[in-house]
Motif scaffolding. Structure first.
Motif, PDB file in Angstrom:
ATOM      1  N   LEU A  87      -9.066   1.831  -2.764  1.00  0.00           N
ATOM      2  CA  LEU A  87      -9.099   2.419  -1.425  1.00  0.00           C
ATOM      3  C   LEU A  87      -8.794   3.914  -1.458  1.00  0.00           C
ATOM      4  O   LEU A  87      -7.989   4.387  -2.267  1.00  0.00           O
ATOM      5  CB  LEU A  87      -8.089   1.716  -0.517  1.00  0.00           C
ATOM      6  CG  LEU A  87      -8.301   0.231  -0.228  1.00  0.00           C
ATOM      7  CD1 LEU A  87      -7.260  -0.261   0.778  1.00  0.00           C
ATOM      8  CD2 LEU A  87      -9.711  -0.038   0.284  1.00  0.00           C
ATOM      9  N   THR A  88      -9.423   4.656  -0.557  1.00  0.00           N
ATOM     10  CA  THR A  88      -9.108   6.073  -0.388  1.00  0.00           C
ATOM     11  C   THR A  88      -7.781   6.196   0.350  1.00  0.00           C
ATOM     12  O   THR A  88      -7.307   5.218   0.964  1.00  0.00           O
ATOM     13  CB  THR A  88     -10.196   6.778   0.424  1.00  0.00           C
ATOM     14  OG1 THR A  88     -10.184   6.232   1.767  1.00  0.00           O
ATOM     15  CG2 THR A  88     -11.574   6.571  -0.199  1.00  0.00           C
ATOM     16  N   PRO A  89      -7.138   7.379   0.336  1.00  0.00           N
ATOM     17  CA  PRO A  89      -5.886   7.546   1.088  1.00  0.00           C
ATOM     18  C   PRO A  89      -6.026   7.173   2.567  1.00  0.00           C
ATOM     19  O   PRO A  89      -5.133   6.552   3.142  1.00  0.00           O
ATOM     20  CB  PRO A  89      -5.572   9.032   0.908  1.00  0.00           C
ATOM     21  CG  PRO A  89      -6.163   9.366  -0.435  1.00  0.00           C
ATOM     22  CD  PRO A  89      -7.427   8.561  -0.501  1.00  0.00           C
TER      23      PRO A  89
ATOM     24  N   GLY B 185       0.795  -1.218   0.000  1.00  0.00           N
ATOM     25  CA  GLY B 185       0.000   0.000   0.000  1.00  0.00           C
ATOM     26  C   GLY B 185       0.823   1.262   0.000  1.00  0.00           C
ATOM     27  O   GLY B 185       0.310   2.351   0.291  1.00  0.00           O
ATOM     28  N   LEU B 186       2.110   1.147  -0.326  1.00  0.00           N
ATOM     29  CA  LEU B 186       2.980   2.324  -0.380  1.00  0.00           C
ATOM     30  C   LEU B 186       2.934   2.998  -1.741  1.00  0.00           C
ATOM     31  O   LEU B 186       3.370   4.139  -1.889  1.00  0.00           O
ATOM     32  CB  LEU B 186       4.426   1.923  -0.062  1.00  0.00           C
ATOM     33  CG  LEU B 186       4.663   1.323   1.321  1.00  0.00           C
ATOM     34  CD1 LEU B 186       6.087   0.811   1.435  1.00  0.00           C
ATOM     35  CD2 LEU B 186       4.382   2.356   2.405  1.00  0.00           C
ATOM     36  N   ASP B 187       2.465   2.294  -2.740  1.00  0.00           N
ATOM     37  CA  ASP B 187       2.410   2.812  -4.104  1.00  0.00           C
ATOM     38  C   ASP B 187       1.178   2.234  -4.791  1.00  0.00           C
ATOM     39  O   ASP B 187       0.812   1.086  -4.530  1.00  0.00           O
ATOM     40  CB  ASP B 187       3.678   2.401  -4.865  1.00  0.00           C
ATOM     41  CG  ASP B 187       4.013   3.361  -5.986  1.00  0.00           C
ATOM     42  OD1 ASP B 187       3.172   4.230  -6.292  1.00  0.00           O
ATOM     43  OD2 ASP B 187       5.114   3.241  -6.565  1.00  0.00           O
TER      44      ASP B 187
ATOM     45  N   SER C 177      -4.046   4.140   4.489  1.00  0.00           N
ATOM     46  CA  SER C 177      -3.271   4.369   5.700  1.00  0.00           C
ATOM     47  C   SER C 177      -3.649   3.357   6.781  1.00  0.00           C
ATOM     48  O   SER C 177      -2.781   2.797   7.462  1.00  0.00           O
ATOM     49  CB  SER C 177      -3.488   5.801   6.199  1.00  0.00           C
ATOM     50  OG  SER C 177      -2.773   6.037   7.390  1.00  0.00           O
ATOM     51  N   ALA C 178      -4.952   3.116   6.942  1.00  0.00           N
ATOM     52  CA  ALA C 178      -5.409   2.129   7.921  1.00  0.00           C
ATOM     53  C   ALA C 178      -4.933   0.732   7.532  1.00  0.00           C
ATOM     54  O   ALA C 178      -4.550  -0.075   8.398  1.00  0.00           O
ATOM     55  CB  ALA C 178      -6.935   2.169   8.029  1.00  0.00           C
ATOM     56  N   TYR C 179      -4.957   0.430   6.244  1.00  0.00           N
ATOM     57  CA  TYR C 179      -4.477  -0.871   5.761  1.00  0.00           C
ATOM     58  C   TYR C 179      -3.003  -1.070   6.115  1.00  0.00           C
ATOM     59  O   TYR C 179      -2.606  -2.124   6.629  1.00  0.00           O
ATOM     60  CB  TYR C 179      -4.686  -0.949   4.250  1.00  0.00           C
ATOM     61  CG  TYR C 179      -3.902  -2.047   3.568  1.00  0.00           C
ATOM     62  CD1 TYR C 179      -4.349  -3.367   3.581  1.00  0.00           C
ATOM     63  CD2 TYR C 179      -2.713  -1.764   2.912  1.00  0.00           C
ATOM     64  CE1 TYR C 179      -3.623  -4.375   2.961  1.00  0.00           C
ATOM     65  CE2 TYR C 179      -1.978  -2.767   2.287  1.00  0.00           C
ATOM     66  CZ  TYR C 179      -2.438  -4.065   2.315  1.00  0.00           C
ATOM     67  OH  TYR C 179      -1.714  -5.054   1.709  1.00  0.00           O
ATOM     68  N   ARG C 180      -2.186  -0.059   5.858  1.00  0.00           N
ATOM     69  CA  ARG C 180      -0.748  -0.171   6.148  1.00  0.00           C
ATOM     70  C   ARG C 180      -0.506  -0.325   7.646  1.00  0.00           C
ATOM     71  O   ARG C 180       0.408  -1.039   8.064  1.00  0.00           O
ATOM     72  CB  ARG C 180      -0.013   1.072   5.633  1.00  0.00           C
ATOM     73  CG  ARG C 180       0.084   1.148   4.122  1.00  0.00           C
ATOM     74  CD  ARG C 180       1.067   2.229   3.710  1.00  0.00           C
ATOM     75  NE  ARG C 180       0.631   3.550   4.130  1.00  0.00           N
ATOM     76  CZ  ARG C 180      -0.062   4.388   3.363  1.00  0.00           C
ATOM     77  NH1 ARG C 180      -0.406   4.026   2.134  1.00  0.00           N
ATOM     78  NH2 ARG C 180      -0.404   5.573   3.816  1.00  0.00           N
TER      79      ARG C 180
ATOM     80  N   PHE D 232       0.824   5.345  17.648  1.00  0.00           N
ATOM     81  CA  PHE D 232       0.129   5.895  16.487  1.00  0.00           C
ATOM     82  C   PHE D 232      -1.188   5.160  16.230  1.00  0.00           C
ATOM     83  O   PHE D 232      -2.130   5.746  15.698  1.00  0.00           O
ATOM     84  CB  PHE D 232       1.009   5.786  15.239  1.00  0.00           C
ATOM     85  CG  PHE D 232       2.226   6.670  15.286  1.00  0.00           C
ATOM     86  CD1 PHE D 232       2.151   7.931  15.835  1.00  0.00           C
ATOM     87  CD2 PHE D 232       3.438   6.237  14.777  1.00  0.00           C
ATOM     88  CE1 PHE D 232       3.276   8.754  15.876  1.00  0.00           C
ATOM     89  CE2 PHE D 232       4.553   7.050  14.813  1.00  0.00           C
ATOM     90  CZ  PHE D 232       4.472   8.317  15.370  1.00  0.00           C
ATOM     91  N   ALA D 233      -1.249   3.881  16.616  1.00  0.00           N
ATOM     92  CA  ALA D 233      -2.469   3.089  16.398  1.00  0.00           C
ATOM     93  C   ALA D 233      -3.474   3.252  17.531  1.00  0.00           C
ATOM     94  O   ALA D 233      -4.546   2.642  17.500  1.00  0.00           O
ATOM     95  CB  ALA D 233      -2.096   1.614  16.235  1.00  0.00           C
TER      96      ALA D 233
END
Length: 563
Positions: A78-80, A59-61, A84-87, A118-119
């Motif tokens: 997926l939206t941004p 999910g980085l690119d 982010s949640a996926y990563r 962060f989570a």
């Protein structure tokens, strides 16, 4: 295997990087399926698309086209915020460079807890899970130790724990053993297999080390942005990769198969294509229920022989007058003498002894390898020899001059006569490969300038980057960036080359080509090479190998004397 068992499903994946008017196609319709709980290795030459694929899975690119389903999510839709949640929740990353994994000024535990902060995890949950992970990776006793005081292998264990901080289902690694010696790498791989069983992980690693790939259940070779061949290892149970866990999976039958994509395309491995004499066209015939591929007679290429398949380059990197000058400046005394070198970082209880009394003698025109596990002092010794660092005690003499007592301006003049290849590449991100290499000539002030263009192109061709001369670092793979750094070190006609893991990011074929070129410089042009490495292939090329451990030289052996 049932399709529902696949945690990763890629179909027709395309990735195009656009910079100004330039387009680079990194993935060209790639298909891939990965089973839940599988340990998969992605291999292939530099620039083949391995790291691009890993970034897409993580999910980085975003792919430019095609479908990519991971754990039931279509990453292309997926939206941004969802990405982010996926990563954060479903994938963990282990990078080759420690600086990408860890914050050096924090302790091992603090690095792990930071990701959980962060989570939104509670303090109690963060502490309990961090301690469990530190126990799982075998360094719970180092929980309160700053990262800078850990060895390379210990740092990599902390990096693995950080990757698992948010309990991901998929663990992604880009050359996770690329900066550690093979002994440490084996421990890291054994740890990954254990963690896979313990936490039900799916592991996907990018690597160029065939020994690492052999530890995986399945190996996918990527060439030119597509899956090319696949190797599965069978443990004899008939259950395929799903049954392959633990050390018992190591002794398995293996067969490499060509991958046929959904449009019917396949890639014939280059060595087999060359040996069959197949050029740009081939004749396909149905024979006994199979497909036979033959060369077309008027398009047949010459079948290579022993005389034409050797890696020995048929050119010299140094111009004739420069090579003669280097060879003429070779008196009988050693070029480099290191006596009683120590180097201590920090003071008091936090003091770390990187070198503890090292003695070396390096003759002119030799290829010297410094080998040993991570944290043995190889890089520190290289930095001291090159005047990038000063020893705590002891002496370094190069061509009769005490390097350890030189003033700053004298050290600067010395460094202009040395070619440095850094493990971190140290390339200017906004400059092309040509400009990064040319910069070394500009800084050295070597004349005549009218010959710079030809010289830069010559060294870039020697390291196999003719087609990438105008590309910037972010458009190049890690292995290609390493070759740009090597070309930059060679372009100034150095008499001494100091190299820190110069083959660390290269596939085995390119690595051997580079080693052959470096050995030729030593044998035929009088260059002296000192290389810090854990690559066992270097043993076939070095004239002298010093083995280091815990800051001291523990052994020395003579290698090959001529090639």
């Amino acid at each position: 295997m049932n399709t529902t068992d696949h945690i990763i499903h890629a179909s027709g994946l395309v990735k195009i990087y656009k910079v100004a008017e330039l387009e680079v196609v990194a993935l060209q319709g790639l298909d891939l399926e990965v089973a839940r709980g599988e340990f998969l290795a992605l291999v292939g030459p530099s620039g083949s698309g391995k790291s691009t694929l890993l970034s897409a899975i993580g999910g980085l690119d975003r792919p430019s086209a095609g479908r990519l389903i991971v754990d039931g999510l279509d990453l292309t839709a997926l939206t941004p915020a969802q990405l982010s949640a996926y990563r954060r929740e479903r994938v963990g990353f282990i990078w080759q460079q420690t600086t990408r994994n860890l914050l050096p000024y924090l302790t091992a535990r603090e690095n792990i807890e930071l990701l959980m902060t962060f989570a939104g995890r509670s303090r109690r949950e963060r502490r309990a899970w961090a301690d469990e992970l530190l126990e799982a990776v075998g360094i719970v006793e180092k929980a309160s130790t700053p990262i800078t005081q850990l060895s390379g292998g210990q740092q990599q264990r902390v990096a693995i724990a950080c990757a698992l901080a948010n309990r991901p289902k998929i663990l992604l690694g880009d050359e996770p053993t690329g900066e550690v010696d093979w002994e440490t790498a084996q421990r890291v791989l054994a740890l990954l297999r254990d963690l896979r069983t313990r936490y039900g992980l799916t592991i996907v690693l990018v690597t160029h080390d065939p020994r690492v790939a052999e530890q995986a259940d399945r190996v996918i070779v990527i060439r030119d942005g597509r899956t090319s061949t696949e190797t599965r290892r069978d443990d004899g149970s008939g259950n395929g990769v799903s049954a392959m866990t633990g050390h018992s999976a190591r002794a398995r039958a293996a067969e490499e198969l060509v991958v046929v994509d959904r449009t019917g395309r396949l890639q014939i491995p280059g060595d087999q294509r060359a040996l069959a004499g197949i050029g740009r066209r081939a004749r396909v015939e149905l024979v006994d229920g199979g497909v036979l591929i033959r060369p077309v007679e008027d398009d047949r290429i010459a079948v290579p022989t022993e005389e034409t398949t050797g890696d020995q380059p048929h050119h010299y990197l140094y111009d004739g007058d420069v090579a003669s000058e280097v060879a003429a400046s070779m008196p009988s005394e050693p070029l480099i003498e290191v006596r009683g070198i120590t180097r201590t970082f920090g003071a008091g209880a936090r003091a770390v002894s990187a070198l503890r009394g090292v003695d070396l003698t390096i003759e002119r025109g030799t290829f010297v390898a410094l080998m040993g596990p991570s944290g043995s002092g190889k890089t520190t010794l290289l930095n001291i020899i090159g005047g990038l660092d000063r020893p705590t005690s002891g002496s370094v003499v190069i061509e009769g001059q005490r390097v350890d007592q030189m003033r700053s301006d004298d050290l600067a003049r010395l460094r202009r006569r040395i070619g440095f290849v850094f493990q971190s590449f140290a390339l200017l991100p906004t400059s092309s490969a040509f400009e990064n290499v040319e910069l070394a000539l500009r800084l050295s002030g070597q004349a005549p300038r009218r010959r710079w263009d030809a010289r830069v192109r010559r060294v870039l061709a020697a390291v196999g980057l003719t087609d990438w001369i105008d590309h910037r670092p972010y458009e190049l793979s890690g292995g290609q960036q390493q070759r740009v750094a090597l070309a930059r070190a060679l372009v100034t006609y150095p008499r001494i080359i100091l190299a820190d893991e110069p083959t660390g990011d290269l596939d085995s074929r390119t690595g051997r080509r580079v080693l052959t070129m470096l050995r030729t410089l030593c044998d035929q042009e009088g260059v002296t090479l000192v290389m810090a490495t854990h690559d066992p292939a270097v043993m076939e090329f070095a004239t002298t190998v010093y083995h280091m451990r815990d800051g001291v030289v523990v052994g020395c052996e003579q290698g090959v004397t001529a090639r």
